[in-house]
Design a protein around this motif. Sequence first.
Motif, PDB file in Angstrom:
ATOM      1  N   PRO A  42      -9.333   6.014 -27.336  1.00 28.74           N
ATOM      2  CA  PRO A  42     -10.482   5.424 -28.020  1.00 28.74           C
ATOM      3  C   PRO A  42     -11.724   5.585 -27.145  1.00 28.74           C
ATOM      4  CG  PRO A  42      -8.698   3.820 -27.765  1.00 28.74           C
ATOM      5  CD  PRO A  42      -8.318   5.039 -26.996  1.00 28.74           C
ATOM      6  N   GLY A  43     -12.866   5.832 -27.768  1.00 30.68           N
ATOM      7  CA  GLY A  43     -14.107   5.929 -27.019  1.00 30.68           C
ATOM      8  C   GLY A  43     -14.995   7.041 -27.519  1.00 30.68           C
ATOM      9  N   GLY A  44     -16.075   7.254 -26.834  1.00 31.63           N
ATOM     10  CA  GLY A  44     -17.041   8.262 -27.230  1.00 31.63           C
ATOM     11  C   GLY A  44     -17.861   7.788 -28.413  1.00 31.63           C
ATOM     12  N   CYS A  45     -18.877   8.541 -28.755  1.00 29.10           N
ATOM     13  CA  CYS A  45     -19.770   8.118 -29.832  1.00 29.10           C
ATOM     14  C   CYS A  45     -19.175   8.335 -31.219  1.00 29.10           C
ATOM     15  CB  CYS A  45     -21.126   8.793 -29.699  1.00 29.10           C
ATOM     16  SG  CYS A  45     -21.096  10.507 -29.209  1.00 29.10           S
ATOM     17  N   SER A  46     -18.091   9.075 -31.341  1.00 29.76           N
ATOM     18  CA  SER A  46     -17.478   9.295 -32.655  1.00 29.76           C
ATOM     19  C   SER A  46     -16.181   8.518 -32.854  1.00 29.76           C
ATOM     20  CB  SER A  46     -17.204  10.788 -32.870  1.00 29.76           C
ATOM     21  OG  SER A  46     -18.415  11.495 -33.007  1.00 29.76           O
ATOM     22  N   GLY A  47     -15.741   7.750 -31.876  1.00 34.14           N
ATOM     23  CA  GLY A  47     -14.553   6.903 -32.042  1.00 34.14           C
ATOM     24  C   GLY A  47     -13.355   7.280 -31.202  1.00 34.14           C
ATOM     25  N   LEU A  48     -13.102   8.585 -31.045  1.00 39.36           N
ATOM     26  CA  LEU A  48     -11.974   9.059 -30.234  1.00 39.36           C
ATOM     27  C   LEU A  48     -12.483  10.147 -29.303  1.00 39.36           C
ATOM     28  CD1 LEU A  48      -9.296   9.424 -33.064  1.00 39.36           C
ATOM     29  CD2 LEU A  48      -9.428   7.592 -31.367  1.00 39.36           C
ATOM     30  N   ARG A  49     -11.842  10.261 -28.155  1.00 36.97           N
ATOM     31  CA  ARG A  49     -12.234  11.331 -27.239  1.00 36.97           C
ATOM     32  C   ARG A  49     -11.002  11.970 -26.621  1.00 36.97           C
ATOM     33  NH1 ARG A  49     -13.482   9.877 -21.506  1.00 36.97           N
ATOM     34  NH2 ARG A  49     -12.239   8.025 -21.147  1.00 36.97           N
ATOM     35  N   TYR A  50     -11.178  13.205 -26.189  1.00 39.58           N
ATOM     36  CA  TYR A  50     -10.105  13.942 -25.535  1.00 39.58           C
ATOM     37  C   TYR A  50     -10.122  13.648 -24.041  1.00 39.58           C
ATOM     38  CZ  TYR A  50     -10.457  16.763 -29.777  1.00 39.58           C
ATOM     39  OH  TYR A  50     -10.511  17.186 -31.075  1.00 39.58           O
ATOM     40  N   LYS A  95     -21.359  28.550 -23.004  1.00 41.41           N
ATOM     41  CA  LYS A  95     -20.186  27.670 -22.934  1.00 41.41           C
ATOM     42  C   LYS A  95     -19.429  27.927 -21.651  1.00 41.41           C
ATOM     43  CE  LYS A  95     -18.531  27.234 -27.665  1.00 41.41           C
ATOM     44  NZ  LYS A  95     -17.413  27.522 -28.533  1.00 41.41           N
ATOM     45  N   GLN A  96     -18.992  26.840 -21.024  1.00 43.69           N
ATOM     46  CA  GLN A  96     -18.106  26.996 -19.879  1.00 43.69           C
ATOM     47  C   GLN A  96     -17.161  25.811 -19.834  1.00 43.69           C
ATOM     48  OE1 GLN A  96     -19.750  27.146 -15.910  1.00 43.69           O
ATOM     49  NE2 GLN A  96     -18.093  28.503 -15.300  1.00 43.69           N
ATOM     50  N   GLY A  97     -15.894  26.111 -19.679  1.00 42.39           N
ATOM     51  CA  GLY A  97     -14.886  25.074 -19.575  1.00 42.39           C
ATOM     52  C   GLY A  97     -13.860  25.168 -20.684  1.00 42.39           C
ATOM     53  N   PHE A  98     -12.953  24.222 -20.665  1.00 40.97           N
ATOM     54  CA  PHE A  98     -11.929  24.157 -21.694  1.00 40.97           C
ATOM     55  C   PHE A  98     -12.551  23.619 -22.981  1.00 40.97           C
ATOM     56  CE2 PHE A  98      -9.348  24.078 -17.847  1.00 40.97           C
ATOM     57  CZ  PHE A  98      -8.359  24.996 -18.174  1.00 40.97           C
ATOM     58  N   THR A  99     -12.178  24.217 -24.093  1.00 36.40           N
ATOM     59  CA  THR A  99     -12.645  23.764 -25.394  1.00 36.40           C
ATOM     60  C   THR A  99     -11.435  23.419 -26.254  1.00 36.40           C
ATOM     61  OG1 THR A  99     -12.674  26.002 -26.329  1.00 36.40           O
ATOM     62  CG2 THR A  99     -14.712  25.210 -25.291  1.00 36.40           C
ATOM     63  N   ILE A 100     -11.626  22.478 -27.152  1.00 36.60           N
ATOM     64  CA  ILE A 100     -10.549  22.070 -28.054  1.00 36.60           C
ATOM     65  C   ILE A 100     -11.050  22.216 -29.479  1.00 36.60           C
ATOM     66  CG2 ILE A 100      -9.025  20.195 -28.771  1.00 36.60           C
ATOM     67  CD1 ILE A 100      -9.399  19.107 -25.846  1.00 36.60           C
ATOM     68  N   ASP A 101     -10.397  23.082 -30.220  1.00 38.58           N
ATOM     69  CA  ASP A 101     -10.697  23.261 -31.641  1.00 38.58           C
ATOM     70  C   ASP A 101      -9.623  22.500 -32.399  1.00 38.58           C
ATOM     71  OD1 ASP A 101     -11.576  24.107 -34.123  1.00 38.58           O
ATOM     72  OD2 ASP A 101     -10.595  26.060 -33.975  1.00 38.58           O
ATOM     73  N   ASN A 102     -10.016  21.390 -33.009  1.00 40.66           N
ATOM     74  CA  ASN A 102      -9.057  20.497 -33.645  1.00 40.66           C
ATOM     75  C   ASN A 102      -9.339  20.390 -35.136  1.00 40.66           C
ATOM     76  OD1 ASN A 102      -7.357  18.443 -34.400  1.00 40.66           O
ATOM     77  ND2 ASN A 102      -8.028  17.012 -32.828  1.00 40.66           N
ATOM     78  N   CYS A 109     -19.209  14.582 -32.176  1.00 43.22           N
ATOM     79  CA  CYS A 109     -20.538  14.222 -31.691  1.00 43.22           C
ATOM     80  C   CYS A 109     -21.228  15.483 -31.151  1.00 43.22           C
ATOM     81  CB  CYS A 109     -20.454  13.146 -30.626  1.00 43.22           C
ATOM     82  SG  CYS A 109     -19.654  13.674 -29.110  1.00 43.22           S
ATOM     83  N   ALA A 110     -22.500  15.374 -30.886  1.00 51.99           N
ATOM     84  CA  ALA A 110     -23.265  16.519 -30.405  1.00 51.99           C
ATOM     85  C   ALA A 110     -22.782  17.040 -29.062  1.00 51.99           C
ATOM     86  CB  ALA A 110     -24.750  16.158 -30.320  1.00 51.99           C
ATOM     87  N   CYS A 111     -22.270  16.152 -28.216  1.00 51.30           N
ATOM     88  CA  CYS A 111     -21.811  16.593 -26.895  1.00 51.30           C
ATOM     89  C   CYS A 111     -20.447  17.278 -26.957  1.00 51.30           C
ATOM     90  CB  CYS A 111     -21.778  15.435 -25.917  1.00 51.30           C
ATOM     91  SG  CYS A 111     -20.517  14.190 -26.274  1.00 51.30           S
ATOM     92  N   GLY A 112     -19.717  17.106 -28.073  1.00 49.78           N
ATOM     93  CA  GLY A 112     -18.418  17.748 -28.220  1.00 49.78           C
ATOM     94  C   GLY A 112     -17.289  17.017 -27.527  1.00 49.78           C
ATOM     95  N   ASP A 113     -17.579  15.868 -26.923  1.00 48.01           N
ATOM     96  CA  ASP A 113     -16.562  15.132 -26.170  1.00 48.01           C
ATOM     97  C   ASP A 113     -15.753  14.191 -27.036  1.00 48.01           C
ATOM     98  OD1 ASP A 113     -15.295  14.302 -23.683  1.00 48.01           O
ATOM     99  OD2 ASP A 113     -16.410  12.436 -23.922  1.00 48.01           O
ATOM    100  N   SER A 114     -16.309  13.784 -28.161  1.00 44.59           N
ATOM    101  CA  SER A 114     -15.571  12.837 -28.996  1.00 44.59           C
ATOM    102  C   SER A 114     -15.529  13.304 -30.449  1.00 44.59           C
ATOM    103  CB  SER A 114     -16.166  11.427 -28.889  1.00 44.59           C
ATOM    104  OG  SER A 114     -17.444  11.387 -29.425  1.00 44.59           O
ATOM    105  N   PHE A 115     -14.605  12.711 -31.199  1.00 47.66           N
ATOM    106  CA  PHE A 115     -14.401  13.108 -32.594  1.00 47.66           C
ATOM    107  C   PHE A 115     -13.924  11.937 -33.401  1.00 47.66           C
ATOM    108  CE2 PHE A 115     -10.286  13.498 -30.683  1.00 47.66           C
ATOM    109  CZ  PHE A 115      -9.371  13.238 -31.680  1.00 47.66           C
ATOM    110  N   HIS A 116     -13.890  12.138 -34.705  1.00 42.40           N
ATOM    111  CA  HIS A 116     -13.399  11.128 -35.634  1.00 42.40           C
ATOM    112  C   HIS A 116     -12.464  11.815 -36.619  1.00 42.40           C
ATOM    113  CE1 HIS A 116     -13.280   7.533 -38.031  1.00 42.40           C
ATOM    114  NE2 HIS A 116     -13.556   8.244 -39.092  1.00 42.40           N
TER     115      HIS A 116
END
Length: 116
Positions: A42-50, A95-102, A109-116
């Motif tokens: 739980p967390g981030g601006c969209s409710g869940l984060r990786y 882009k640099q780093g690990f990305t998660i396409d879910n 969210c705009a930062c890509g760190d959280s999702f709903h």
Amino acid sequence: MTETLRESTTGITLTPAAVAKASALLSGEGRDDLALRLEVQPGGCSGLRYRLWFDDSRAADDLVDSYDGIDLVVDRMSAPYLGGATIDYADSIDKQGFTIDNPNATSTCACGDSFH
């Protein structure tokens, strides 16, 4: 890398680029007891984060897949949120780093760190 994209026990696909980067990072650690763990919290601006990190512990009910010597570990609580996801590694100007396409993320969210 000889590993190709495939379905897995965890329901997550690790691309060859992600496997190569994880392998390089692990070799720098000098340990052979670490696995790449992906978790949803739980967390981030969209409710869940990786949360993606190297972990030296495993629970009895963790789901595990091995990709060319890299173990990917997912806990059973996170697994329903991650089925069908792909972990990639990007190293470019934009882009640099690990990305998660879910595909389960209905919004991010705009930062890509959280999702709903």
